[in-house]
Design a protein around this motif. Structure first.
Motif, mmCIF file in Angstrom:
data_model
loop_
_atom_site.group_PDB
_atom_site.id
_atom_site.type_symbol
_atom_site.label_atom_id
_atom_site.label_comp_id
_atom_site.label_asym_id
_atom_site.label_seq_id
_atom_site.Cartn_x
_atom_site.Cartn_y
_atom_site.Cartn_z
ATOM 1 N N GLY A 24 34.795 32.719 67.827
ATOM 2 C CA GLY A 24 34.055 31.913 66.879
ATOM 3 C C GLY A 24 32.691 31.571 67.437
ATOM 4 O O GLY A 24 32.295 32.051 68.510
ATOM 5 N N PRO A 25 31.921 30.738 66.755
ATOM 6 C CA PRO A 25 30.596 30.342 67.244
ATOM 7 C C PRO A 25 30.686 29.723 68.640
ATOM 8 O O PRO A 25 31.526 28.865 68.899
ATOM 9 N N GLY A 66 30.737 35.512 70.170
ATOM 10 C CA GLY A 66 30.574 34.891 68.874
ATOM 11 C C GLY A 66 29.130 34.504 68.598
ATOM 12 O O GLY A 66 28.245 34.609 69.461
ATOM 13 N N GLN A 67 28.903 34.020 67.390
ATOM 14 C CA GLN A 67 27.554 33.616 66.974
ATOM 15 C C GLN A 67 27.029 32.512 67.877
ATOM 16 O O GLN A 67 27.735 31.573 68.221
ATOM 17 N N GLY A 68 25.770 32.642 68.289
ATOM 18 C CA GLY A 68 25.124 31.603 69.077
ATOM 19 C C GLY A 68 25.284 31.755 70.577
ATOM 20 O O GLY A 68 24.659 31.007 71.342
ATOM 21 N N THR A 70 24.408 32.992 74.064
ATOM 22 C CA THR A 70 23.160 33.531 74.610
ATOM 23 C C THR A 70 23.257 33.912 76.086
ATOM 24 O O THR A 70 22.445 34.697 76.566
ATOM 25 N N ARG A 73 26.992 38.764 77.653
ATOM 26 C CA ARG A 73 27.021 39.951 76.804
ATOM 27 C C ARG A 73 28.298 40.726 77.067
ATOM 28 O O ARG A 73 28.979 40.525 78.076
ATOM 29 N N GLU A 95 31.438 29.041 75.702
ATOM 30 C CA GLU A 95 30.348 29.464 76.576
ATOM 31 C C GLU A 95 30.049 28.419 77.646
ATOM 32 O O GLU A 95 29.785 28.756 78.810
#
Length: 341
Positions: A24-25, A66-68, A70, A73, A95
């Motif tokens: 998820g995000p 997920g989205q966001g 940074t 990878r 994260e």
């Protein structure tokens, strides 16, 4: 994918096949190469009113983000704390609770070192340990404790003591899926850079703790824990808090990071101007990422310099998760207990 679950308090643990989750995000999906067993999770299996996901420390390779996200990878090697299902072939990590693994360290080393080492470093910072001061570490043979002993020495402690359960008894035998990590001398290192656990048959916890560089080792049921110390790092809690506070010198500090609870009498603190400080790693990781990153860098630096060496008691397959838990509940482990999905 395969993961470990249970359906009622106390188990039994079993392996089931489920779909691979999607991140998820703010999450990364990690293919798990190693999973660290923690005492808080073992306690939840036996004490929680309802079944909870078996989470914990994981290390492996990022296979989706997920989205966001940074900082990571696909293909990055990472370790972190999983709050969902972590006893599995794939796990989701937030994260903020994830950190990179250096190229020269393997997954088992990362699981044995990072999370437990961060807790130990955080507890030492919370204790405000100054060079030359004395420190006592409870559960000194545990996954966190055996690193705290080494890190206290690396931080310049003048005297380091360990406290262990029982009559410094020999540790229990390893589980069926264990590698050679629980045989041979404590000084032998494997290719990952971690130290192999001492021979679990006939070697006492006191021997093990002294081999880590401690000046001495006491038992919980000893009438006295020796000369008072400036700091106590307590991973046990409960009834042990009373003798732990008694072991402090005037103006001493006790850092409690245990899931075992317990209470301390205010009078016992007042008469010696002593302090009790609570510490929780998750709050630091989420609220003070700068401190989390500083400790992480220090930990890997000390590892690279050889000042701290994580010890792995044994490695177990997912199917043997119950045996891995049994090692923890019996207080038989010398160092970290790890699952290999």
């Amino acid at each position: 994918m395969r993961r470990v679950r249970y359906e009622s308090a106390g188990g039994p643990l079993f392996v089931e096949d489920v779909p691979v989750p999607a991140p998820g995000p703010g999450e990364v999906l990690v293919r798990c190469d190693a999973v660290g067993i923690t005492l808080p999770m073992v306690r939840k299996v036996t004490e929680a009113a309802e079944p909870v996901p078996l989470g914990g420390e994981v290390a492996g390779e990022v296979v989706a983000a997920g989205q966001g996200v940074t900082r990571f990878r696909v293909g990055d090697r990472v370790t972190g704390l999983c709050f969902g299902y972590g006893y599995a072939e794939f796990a989701l990590l937030h994260e903020a609770m994830t950190s990179p693994v250096p190229d020269d360290a393997d997954a088992v080393t990362a699981v044995a070192l990072v999370r437990s080492g961060l807790v130990a470093l955080g507890a030492l910072d919370a204790a405000r340990l100054a060079p030359g001061e004395s420190v006592l570490v409870t559960a000194a043979a545990s996954g966190v404790g055996h690193l705290a002993v080494q890190l206290a020495r690396a931080r310049g402690a003048g005297r380091v003591l360990g406290a262990v359960s029982g009559p410094a008894e020999a540790a229990g035998a390893p589980g069926p899926a264990e590698t050679a990590g629980a045989s041979g001398p404590a000084e032998a290192a494997d290719p990952g850079g971690r130290t192999k656990a001492a021979d679990p048959v006939g070697r006492t916890k006191a021997d093990f703790v002294r081999s880590l560089g401690a000046d001495g080792c006491v038992r919980y049921d000893d009438g006295t824990w020796g000369d008072p110390v400036d700091c106590v790092l307590d991973a046990v809690g409960g009834d042990l808090l009373t003798p732990a506070v008694a072991a402090l010198a005037p103006h001493g500090r006790l850092v409690a990071y245990s899931s075992g609870g317990g209470t301390v009498r205010a009078y016992d603190l007042l008469v010696g101007a002593k302090s009790v400080i609570g510490f929780q790693m998750a709050l630091i990781a989420r609220g003070r990422p700068d401190m989390y990153e500083r400790w992480r860098r220090e930990l890997w630096r000390l590892f690279a310099e050889g000042a701290v060496k994580p010890v792995v008691h044994g490695e177990f397959a997912l199917e043997d998760a119950a045996a891995a838990h049994a090692v923890i509940t019996s207080r038989a482990n010398l160092g970290k207990v790890v699952l290999r999905p």
